[in-house]
Design an enzyme around this catalytic site. Structure first.
Site, short mmCIF file in Angstrom:
data_model
loop_
_atom_site.label_atom_id
_atom_site.label_comp_id
_atom_site.label_asym_id
_atom_site.label_seq_id
_atom_site.Cartn_x
_atom_site.Cartn_y
_atom_site.Cartn_z
N LEU A 121 -11.28 0.99 -28.44
CA LEU A 121 -11.47 1.27 -27.17
C LEU A 121 -10.38 1.24 -26.19
O LEU A 121 -10.42 0.83 -25.05
CB LEU A 121 -12.65 0.14 -26.39
CG LEU A 121 -14.10 0.04 -27.34
CD1 LEU A 121 -14.87 -0.92 -26.74
CD2 LEU A 121 -14.43 1.65 -27.22
N TRP B 30 -16.53 12.39 -36.80
CA TRP B 30 -16.27 12.73 -35.53
C TRP B 30 -17.00 14.05 -35.28
O TRP B 30 -16.95 15.11 -35.75
CB TRP B 30 -14.69 13.04 -35.39
CG TRP B 30 -13.89 11.72 -35.74
CD1 TRP B 30 -13.24 11.48 -36.75
CD2 TRP B 30 -13.58 10.92 -34.68
NE1 TRP B 30 -12.59 10.24 -36.72
CE2 TRP B 30 -12.83 9.87 -35.15
CE3 TRP B 30 -13.91 10.66 -33.25
CZ2 TRP B 30 -12.13 8.73 -34.69
CZ3 TRP B 30 -13.41 9.59 -32.73
CH2 TRP B 30 -12.83 8.72 -33.32
N HIS C 286 0.98 -1.11 0.07
CA HIS C 286 -0.03 -0.01 0.10
C HIS C 286 0.86 1.19 0.05
O HIS C 286 2.08 1.12 0.41
CB HIS C 286 -1.07 -0.14 1.25
CG HIS C 286 -1.98 -1.03 1.21
ND1 HIS C 286 -3.08 -1.21 2.16
CD2 HIS C 286 -2.22 -2.11 0.24
CE1 HIS C 286 -3.88 -2.18 1.55
NE2 HIS C 286 -3.41 -2.58 0.57
N CYS D 102 -1.75 -1.19 7.53
CA CYS D 102 -0.90 0.19 7.19
C CYS D 102 -0.77 0.88 8.66
O CYS D 102 0.42 1.18 8.91
CB CYS D 102 -1.60 1.03 6.10
SG CYS D 102 -1.32 0.30 4.71
N GLU E 113 1.18 3.84 1.87
CA GLU E 113 1.81 4.19 3.19
C GLU E 113 3.03 3.11 3.36
O GLU E 113 4.15 4.02 3.70
CB GLU E 113 0.84 3.88 4.46
CG GLU E 113 -0.33 4.75 4.32
CD GLU E 113 -1.55 4.13 3.63
OE1 GLU E 113 -2.67 4.20 4.29
OE2 GLU E 113 -1.44 3.32 2.55
N ALA F 293 -20.89 12.72 -26.87
CA ALA F 293 -20.65 13.77 -27.66
C ALA F 293 -21.85 14.38 -28.57
O ALA F 293 -22.33 13.39 -29.41
CB ALA F 293 -19.30 13.47 -28.51
N THR G 139 -22.41 0.37 -31.72
CA THR G 139 -20.97 0.99 -31.89
C THR G 139 -20.06 0.27 -32.31
O THR G 139 -19.13 0.54 -33.24
CB THR G 139 -20.62 1.58 -30.49
OG1 THR G 139 -21.66 2.78 -30.01
CG2 THR G 139 -19.25 2.41 -30.58
#
Length: 316
Positions: free
Chosen positions: A205, A171, A44, A78, A46, A155, A197
């Site tokens: 992707l 686009w 982790h 931790c 820490e 979009a 799509t």
């Protein structure tokens, strides 16, 4: 704390089912160690920061973006490492969202004589606090519901078109907004699109500015009938999972420990996700064009216009 946030960001998209966390150790007014959580099963933030210290951390102050874990899991707690290192003060960015752990580290530190400060209470609405809440929102949802945090990005043109009358969505937005989308892809666990799509655009992707082998590609297809030669199945890169419904996708991805899913299209999938209550954040990219009945390539564009990024419905 801002430095710790920047470190935590390096782990976004790689730590599932753990949150991305950054830590800084300060002694004598100087940073002597820093670290971040790179992936589940590894140290982790820490303990990485303590191991990075150029001098003894005894008597130091640790700044960490999330309340330190107080129960041993795949790695040790931790809180134990911090106490053993002789740290005298811990400042954490926000409490653990897990109700079973919230505030537990503070009580442990109090018994050990370590001062502990909740930075979110002290600093309120500073930029670091906002950044921490944004980064922790996916983990907070997952640890309390078992489901991923979902961002839907759409979009559209000024006249509200997400594609032209021929179904073409390439686009509408600009290079700048596509670069911003790339940054979203960098820090999420999975990218999800609908079958339409894949059939129309054949997207990869993937994050194009670099490689993220931890990224999962997801396609939602009611029929399950998808082109076998689509790039998501043939490019030999990140894995692609196919689900028959948004609910199946959310439950299975949540079970896999995915914290953050980016849904990029299309409109029918986004609508279905919203109707079923899975969407946590919407990002609308409004492009300075009017599509009308034209093809996107023939749409009227406003000279010098820049896309607007509209963030709404963000629950953090």
């Amino acid at each position: 704390m801002a430095r710790a946030c920047a470190l935590a960001a390096k782990g976004e998209g790689h730590t599932r089912p753990n949150p991305p966390v950054g830590a800084i150790v300060v002694k004598g007014g100087k940073i002597v160690g820093c670290g971040y959580h790179a992936r589940a099963g590894e140290s982790h933030a820490e303990t990485v920061a303590l191991a990075d210290c150029r001098v003894s951390p005894r008597g130091s102050t640790m700044y960490v973006t999330l309340e330190p874990c107080s129960r041993p899991g795949r790695v040790g707690a931790c809180t134990d490492a911090i106490i053993a290192a002789g740290v005298k003060k811990v400042v954490y960015g926000m409490p653990d969202p897990n109700p079973a752990n919230r505030g537990r580290a503070k009580r442990i530190f109090a018994r050990a004589g370590i001062e502990c400060i909740d930075f979110s209470k002290e600093s309120g609405e500073c930029e670091a606090c906002r950044t921490i809440r944004r980064m922790m929102a996916p983990f907070a949802k997952h640890v309390t519901s078992g489901l991923p945090f979902v961002t839907v990005k759409i979009a559209m043109s000024l006249d509200g078109m997400a594609c032209d009358r021929f179904g073409d969505a390439k686009w509408i937005s600009s290079e700048a907004s596509r670069a911003a989308t790339g940054d979203l892809r960098r820090c999420c666990d999975a990218i999800m699109v609908g079958a339409g799509t894949i059939r129309k655009d054949d997207p990869s992707l993937l994050w194009h500015e670099g490689e993220n082998r931890d990224l999962i590609r997801v396609v939602v297809s009611k029929s399950g009938k998808l082109p076998s030669r689509a790039r998501v199945f043939t490019d030999g890169k990140n894995p692609t999972l196919v689900f028959r419904s948004p609910r199946e996708a959310m439950e299975k991805l949540g079970g896999m420990g995915c914290l953050h899913v980016l849904c990029e299209g299309g409109l029918s999938l986004a609508r279905s996700m919203a109707e079923q209550g899975f969407v946590d954040r919407w990002i609308s990219v409004v492009a300075p064009i009017v599509v009308g009945s034209r093809r996107i390539g023939e749409a009227f564009r406003f000279a010098g216009g820049a896309d607007s990024f509209v963030f709404c419905g963000e629950e953090v």
